[in-house]
Design an enzyme around this catalytic site. Structure first.
Site, PDB file in Angstrom:
ATOM      1  N   ASP A  19       0.833  -1.203   0.000  1.00 30.96           N
ATOM      2  CA  ASP A  19       0.000   0.000   0.000  1.00 30.96           C
ATOM      3  C   ASP A  19       0.874   1.262   0.000  1.00 30.96           C
ATOM      4  O   ASP A  19       1.993   1.243   0.515  1.00 30.96           O
ATOM      5  CB  ASP A  19      -0.896  -0.032   1.249  1.00 30.96           C
ATOM      6  CG  ASP A  19      -2.043   0.957   1.157  1.00 30.96           C
ATOM      7  OD1 ASP A  19      -2.288   1.513   0.068  1.00 30.96           O
ATOM      8  OD2 ASP A  19      -2.698   1.181   2.192  1.00 30.96           O
ATOM      9  N   ASN A  67     -10.887  -2.760  -5.797  1.00 34.29           N
ATOM     10  CA  ASN A  67     -10.114  -1.754  -6.553  1.00 34.29           C
ATOM     11  C   ASN A  67     -10.788  -1.338  -7.869  1.00 34.29           C
ATOM     12  O   ASN A  67     -10.398  -0.338  -8.472  1.00 34.29           O
ATOM     13  CB  ASN A  67      -8.686  -2.244  -6.824  1.00 34.29           C
ATOM     14  CG  ASN A  67      -7.786  -2.207  -5.610  1.00 34.29           C
ATOM     15  OD1 ASN A  67      -6.832  -2.974  -5.505  1.00 34.29           O
ATOM     16  ND2 ASN A  67      -8.073  -1.312  -4.653  1.00 34.29           N
TER      17      ASN A  67
END
Ligand code: FPP
Length: 241
Positions: A19, A67
């Site tokens: 991330d 996502n």
């Protein structure tokens, strides 16, 4: 053919939530995709660090079932990055004896990407070094739902007795059926969440949340986290012997 893996007291299977690419790019005044490209370059360094620190299995979260909510251009850019990554890295991964697998639901992915994924899996199927698993269109809940559907189909077809279903049964239907559970899950970028990653498999994993943004995460920090795992006392709900 790749380095031998020095297996020891450390984690055999490390899973990583990569991330912070977007914030890394933003801090440089660049588009988010610039961060994803920088992040993709880090993957090789971490794979190469695995044998020295005794990590046989590395699983990385590249794209989640959530996502797709990102802008169309970011999603398209990531899909194109995955295609390029596979095409560019295939030969090196094979030469380094890395066995590559993909987990996640392939149904929503474009045919060209799925073909490249299948080819890379086939090409590295006999590799005996690090096992690299790349999660694309992966979500833990989605995986459990898909597994349950297949399990129910087997029950309906008379291949499975419902009375025999226990904790050992469901994992056989998961995308990760051939992998051991992760021992250590690392998340970069300062967020302390697991974001639907390996939900079933991580029930007893240790966690490390570090502030480093993924494009800045290197072999040294990875090795330090893997070594720190050796000091953890894993009791799996029991008591110390
Ligand atoms: C999370 O950062 C990262 C992703 C959604 C993509 C992960 C992909 C890579 C590291 C590169 C590709 C990998 C391979 C295997 C080719 P974010 O965008 O959520 O960052 P932010 O939280 O700072 O916005």
């Amino acid at each position: 053919m790749g380095k031998p893996i020095r297996e020891g007291a450390g984690p055999r299977h490390v899973a990583v939530i990569m991330d912070g690419n977007g914030r890394w790019a933003q801090a440089r005044g660049r588009p988010r995709l610039f961060g994803h490209h920088a992040g993709a370059k880090r993957v090789r360094e971490i794979v190469q660090a695995c044998p020295d620190v005794g990590v046989k299995y590395l699983t990385i979260f590249a794209f989640s079932t959530e996502n797709w909510k990102r802008t169309q251009s970011e999603v398209a850019g990531l899909m194109s990055l995955f295609r390029r990554y596979i095409t560019k890295e295939a030969r090196a991964l094979k030469a380094e004896n890395v066995q590559v697998r993909f987990i996640g639901d392939r149904v929503r992915l474009d045919h060209k990407l799925v073909r490249l994924m299948d080819e890379l899996e086939q090409m590295t199927v006999d590799c005996t070094g690090v096992n690299l698993t790349i999660a694309i269109n992966y979500g833990g809940r989605d995986e459990v739902a898909r597994a349950t559907r297949r399990l129910a189909e087997d029950v309906a077809a008379g291949k499975l007795d419902p009375a025999s279903v226990d904790e050992e049964t469901l994992p056989r239907y998961l995308d990760t059926c051939v992998l051991p559970d992760p021992d250590l899950v690392i998340r970069t970028s300062g967020e302390a969440r697991i974001s639907n990653f390996l939900l079933w498999q991580s029930a007893y994993a240790e966690y490390e949340f570090v502030d480093t943004l993924w494009p800045d995460f290197g072999a040294e920090e990875f090795s330090r986290l893997v070594s720190a795992y050796g000091t953890r006392d894993r009791r799996y709900g029991g008591v110390r012997a």
